[in-house]
Design a protein around this motif. Structure first.
Motif, PDB file in Angstrom:
ATOM      1  N   LEU A 282       0.826  -1.207   0.000  1.00  0.00           N
ATOM      2  CA  LEU A 282       0.000   0.000   0.000  1.00  0.00           C
ATOM      3  C   LEU A 282       0.864   1.264   0.000  1.00  0.00           C
ATOM      4  O   LEU A 282       0.609   2.214  -0.741  1.00  0.00           O
ATOM      5  CB  LEU A 282      -0.922   0.007   1.223  1.00  0.00           C
ATOM      6  CG  LEU A 282      -1.916  -1.162   1.314  1.00  0.00           C
ATOM      7  CD1 LEU A 282      -2.635  -1.152   2.655  1.00  0.00           C
ATOM      8  CD2 LEU A 282      -2.921  -1.101   0.183  1.00  0.00           C
ATOM      9  N   GLY A 283       1.896   1.260   0.820  1.00  0.00           N
ATOM     10  CA  GLY A 283       2.760   2.430   0.928  1.00  0.00           C
ATOM     11  C   GLY A 283       3.482   2.763  -0.358  1.00  0.00           C
ATOM     12  O   GLY A 283       3.714   3.941  -0.665  1.00  0.00           O
ATOM     13  N   VAL A 289      -2.020   4.409   5.724  1.00  0.00           N
ATOM     14  CA  VAL A 289      -2.802   3.595   6.657  1.00  0.00           C
ATOM     15  C   VAL A 289      -2.808   4.294   8.008  1.00  0.00           C
ATOM     16  O   VAL A 289      -1.790   4.835   8.440  1.00  0.00           O
ATOM     17  CB  VAL A 289      -2.185   2.188   6.783  1.00  0.00           C
ATOM     18  CG1 VAL A 289      -2.864   1.393   7.878  1.00  0.00           C
ATOM     19  CG2 VAL A 289      -2.279   1.463   5.453  1.00  0.00           C
ATOM     20  N   ASP A 290      -3.957   4.282   8.657  1.00  0.00           N
ATOM     21  CA  ASP A 290      -4.054   4.962   9.948  1.00  0.00           C
ATOM     22  C   ASP A 290      -4.055   3.940  11.086  1.00  0.00           C
ATOM     23  O   ASP A 290      -3.019   3.409  11.443  1.00  0.00           O
ATOM     24  CB  ASP A 290      -5.319   5.836   9.968  1.00  0.00           C
ATOM     25  CG  ASP A 290      -5.394   6.723  11.193  1.00  0.00           C
ATOM     26  OD1 ASP A 290      -4.391   6.822  11.918  1.00  0.00           O
ATOM     27  OD2 ASP A 290      -6.457   7.321  11.429  1.00  0.00           O
ATOM     28  N   ALA A 309      -8.306   6.206   3.952  1.00  0.00           N
ATOM     29  CA  ALA A 309      -9.269   7.170   3.422  1.00  0.00           C
ATOM     30  C   ALA A 309     -10.239   6.459   2.487  1.00  0.00           C
ATOM     31  O   ALA A 309      -9.839   5.612   1.678  1.00  0.00           O
ATOM     32  CB  ALA A 309      -8.540   8.285   2.682  1.00  0.00           C
ATOM     33  N   GLU A 310     -11.518   6.791   2.592  1.00  0.00           N
ATOM     34  CA  GLU A 310     -12.535   6.140   1.757  1.00  0.00           C
ATOM     35  C   GLU A 310     -12.251   6.360   0.273  1.00  0.00           C
ATOM     36  O   GLU A 310     -12.541   5.496  -0.560  1.00  0.00           O
ATOM     37  CB  GLU A 310     -13.921   6.663   2.119  1.00  0.00           C
ATOM     38  CG  GLU A 310     -15.056   5.892   1.483  1.00  0.00           C
ATOM     39  CD  GLU A 310     -16.390   6.167   2.143  1.00  0.00           C
ATOM     40  OE1 GLU A 310     -17.347   5.435   1.855  1.00  0.00           O
ATOM     41  OE2 GLU A 310     -16.474   7.107   2.951  1.00  0.00           O
ATOM     42  N   SER A 311     -11.650   7.492  -0.069  1.00  0.00           N
ATOM     43  CA  SER A 311     -11.343   7.785  -1.470  1.00  0.00           C
ATOM     44  C   SER A 311     -10.295   6.837  -2.048  1.00  0.00           C
ATOM     45  O   SER A 311     -10.153   6.728  -3.264  1.00  0.00           O
ATOM     46  CB  SER A 311     -10.847   9.229  -1.604  1.00  0.00           C
ATOM     47  OG  SER A 311      -9.683   9.440  -0.809  1.00  0.00           O
ATOM     48  N   GLU A 312      -9.550   6.143  -1.181  1.00  0.00           N
ATOM     49  CA  GLU A 312      -8.496   5.223  -1.637  1.00  0.00           C
ATOM     50  C   GLU A 312      -8.951   3.769  -1.649  1.00  0.00           C
ATOM     51  O   GLU A 312      -8.162   2.872  -1.959  1.00  0.00           O
ATOM     52  CB  GLU A 312      -7.264   5.348  -0.722  1.00  0.00           C
ATOM     53  CG  GLU A 312      -6.588   6.704  -0.712  1.00  0.00           C
ATOM     54  CD  GLU A 312      -5.731   6.931  -1.946  1.00  0.00           C
ATOM     55  OE1 GLU A 312      -5.852   6.154  -2.924  1.00  0.00           O
ATOM     56  OE2 GLU A 312      -4.919   7.864  -1.934  1.00  0.00           O
ATOM     57  N   LEU A 319      -4.946  -3.352  -5.297  1.00  0.00           N
ATOM     58  CA  LEU A 319      -3.538  -3.658  -4.998  1.00  0.00           C
ATOM     59  C   LEU A 319      -3.413  -4.930  -4.157  1.00  0.00           C
ATOM     60  O   LEU A 319      -2.567  -5.794  -4.433  1.00  0.00           O
ATOM     61  CB  LEU A 319      -2.903  -2.491  -4.249  1.00  0.00           C
ATOM     62  CG  LEU A 319      -2.348  -1.341  -5.073  1.00  0.00           C
ATOM     63  CD1 LEU A 319      -1.998  -0.175  -4.164  1.00  0.00           C
ATOM     64  CD2 LEU A 319      -1.115  -1.798  -5.849  1.00  0.00           C
ATOM     65  N   LEU A 320      -4.259  -5.037  -3.137  1.00  0.00           N
ATOM     66  CA  LEU A 320      -4.177  -6.208  -2.265  1.00  0.00           C
ATOM     67  C   LEU A 320      -4.544  -7.490  -3.018  1.00  0.00           C
ATOM     68  O   LEU A 320      -3.905  -8.537  -2.833  1.00  0.00           O
ATOM     69  CB  LEU A 320      -5.089  -6.011  -1.054  1.00  0.00           C
ATOM     70  CG  LEU A 320      -4.642  -4.919  -0.066  1.00  0.00           C
ATOM     71  CD1 LEU A 320      -5.708  -4.687   0.992  1.00  0.00           C
ATOM     72  CD2 LEU A 320      -3.315  -5.289   0.587  1.00  0.00           C
ATOM     73  N   GLN A 321      -5.571  -7.425  -3.869  1.00  0.00           N
ATOM     74  CA  GLN A 321      -5.933  -8.609  -4.657  1.00  0.00           C
ATOM     75  C   GLN A 321      -4.807  -8.987  -5.611  1.00  0.00           C
ATOM     76  O   GLN A 321      -4.534 -10.176  -5.831  1.00  0.00           O
ATOM     77  CB  GLN A 321      -7.223  -8.342  -5.447  1.00  0.00           C
ATOM     78  CG  GLN A 321      -8.474  -8.261  -4.589  1.00  0.00           C
ATOM     79  CD  GLN A 321      -8.869  -9.600  -3.977  1.00  0.00           C
ATOM     80  OE1 GLN A 321      -8.240 -10.630  -4.189  1.00  0.00           O
ATOM     81  NE2 GLN A 321      -9.951  -9.589  -3.195  1.00  0.00           N
TER      82      GLN A 321
END
Length: 401
Positions: A282-283, A289-290, A309-312, A319-321
């Motif tokens: 993700l980074g 990430v919070d 953020a919901e926009s992401e 990306l994770l998939q």
């Protein structure tokens, strides 16, 4: 004679009467012998209207052309305010962001200020002109117009105050200062006389919409004293500065944030380096990430939950998939029914029992806590989104007397 930077938001210049009111504020300061630089936002909902117009023409307009379009809103405001100031008998000149010396990088839509050339500004002030600057904009190395992102006029104003070594940067809004909570939601919210840069930065990042966090970062870096006040009441506002006396009030504010979602990565292998691999994916694409929560180990796997953020969301899931096999998780789940409630205060870490009081207030209100995160000056909890206003009120009642 002092140099004063003022910033007027979109609601302060929304119509003819309010523009004339702003002109009166500017002229009063100039007639007191001050050098005045005023930064203005686009009128009212102009930016949203321009975005809608672009959507009528193109489903995916280029960011460069969007900056060309959106910058016109602030330019119109600057010209109108300058006309109003002239009409009151005070000489003024309106400047675009690039005429005022804002040189940025080439990141359209969220440009960063690289250099601020104040030569033109100083020349206009030396001619005894009030200078009205179009906020939110600059020019990149290719001389293309750039914008600083939504709320960027705050950043423009603080940057000018730092570069010109202004005595104060006055941020005029439709509220008369910084409150302990949103006064439109919490009737018992109190206006603060002063607040530290660190506290204001935390409040901005955790959902308070009074000042853009980038502007607070700049103010702290260059020690620019900021005053947040109303353009409509004339009352003293809230001073944002380096350090304040926190003896009388430990908790300075309670905020909420509903702009994020929670993702749970189910059945991640319980082995060294997996969390690093997950978050580096993700980074590497700039997704922040919070709050992070990791479950206990079961059958040699764990679940990892985190907020973004919901926009992401769509980009993060894709990306994770894409990296599912290398990370090794079983499935992903998403929860959009979440919100963050935070308490902020510089003296928090040295005072025992703050967290337990917050958790107790939420428990007494029948509100469950999903996740917790802390720093030296803030404690945040994740709760059900439908409960967020009740949660803010319960916590505010506990700490703000």
């Amino acid at each position: 004679m002092a140099l004063v930077v003022m910033k007027f938001g979109g609601s302060s210049v929304a119509n003819r009467e309010r523009i004339q009111n702003v002109a009166g504020i500017i002229c009063s300061s100039a007639r007191e012998g001050n050098e005045v630089v005023a930064v203005v936002s686009a009128q009212g909902d102009t930016t949203d209207e321009l975005i809608a117009k672009a959507g009528e023409i193109s489903l995916k307009p280029s960011k460069r052309e969007m900056d060309m379009l959106l910058a016109t809103g602030e330019q119109a405001s600057a010209a109108l305010v300058a006309m109003a100031v002239d009409a009151l008998g005070v000489r003024s000149v309106a400047l675009t962001g690039w005429q005022a010396g804002f040189n940025t990088n080439a990141t359209h839509g969220s440009a960063r200020i690289k250099h601020l050339d104040t030569e033109r500004l100083r020349a206009e002030l030396d001619r005894n002109n009030v200078v009205i600057v179009a906020g939110f904009q600059g020019v990149d190395p290719a001389e293309d117009i750039t914008t600083l992102g939504r709320g960027g006029s705050d950043t423009s104003a603080v940057a000018l105050a730092a570069a010109l070594k202004a005595e104060v940067c006055k941020i005029y809004t439709d509220v008369d200062g910084v409150y302990t909570a949103d006064p439109r939601k919490i009737k018992k919210a109190r206006k603060l006389e002063e607040i530290s840069f660190d506290e204001m930065l935390e409040m901005s990042q955790l959902g308070a919409q009074v000042l853009l966090s980038r502007s607070v970062e700049l103010a702290k870096k260059y020690n620019v004293q900021v005053e947040v006040l109303s353009s409509l009441t004339g009352n003293p506002g809230t001073i944002v500065k380096e350090a304040v006396n926190v003896e009388g009030m430990l908790i300075r504010g309670v905020t909420k944030d509903t702009s994020f979602v929670s993702i749970s990565v189910i059945s991640v292998p319980d082995r060294t380096g997996i969390a690093y691999k997950l978050f580096s994916v993700l980074g590497s694409k700039g997704i922040s990430v919070d709050v992070i929560l990791q479950s206990v180990e079961r059958d040699e796997t764990r679940d990892i939950s985190f907020t973004i953020a919901e926009s992401e969301l769509e980009r993060a899931l894709a990306l994770l998939q894409e990296h599912k096999d290398s990370i090794g998780f079983r499935e992903l789940t998403v929860d959009k029914d979440v919100a963050k409630v935070s308490i902020i205060g510089s003296g928090m870490i040295s005072n025992a029992g703050v967290a337990s009081r917050m958790f107790g207030a939420l428990s007494d209100a029948g509100i469950s806590i999903r996740m917790i995160t802390t720093s030296e000056i803030q404690i945040s909890v994740i709760v059900d989104r439908k409960e967020v206003d009740r949660a803010v009120e319960a916590v505010h009642d506990e700490f703000i007397k």
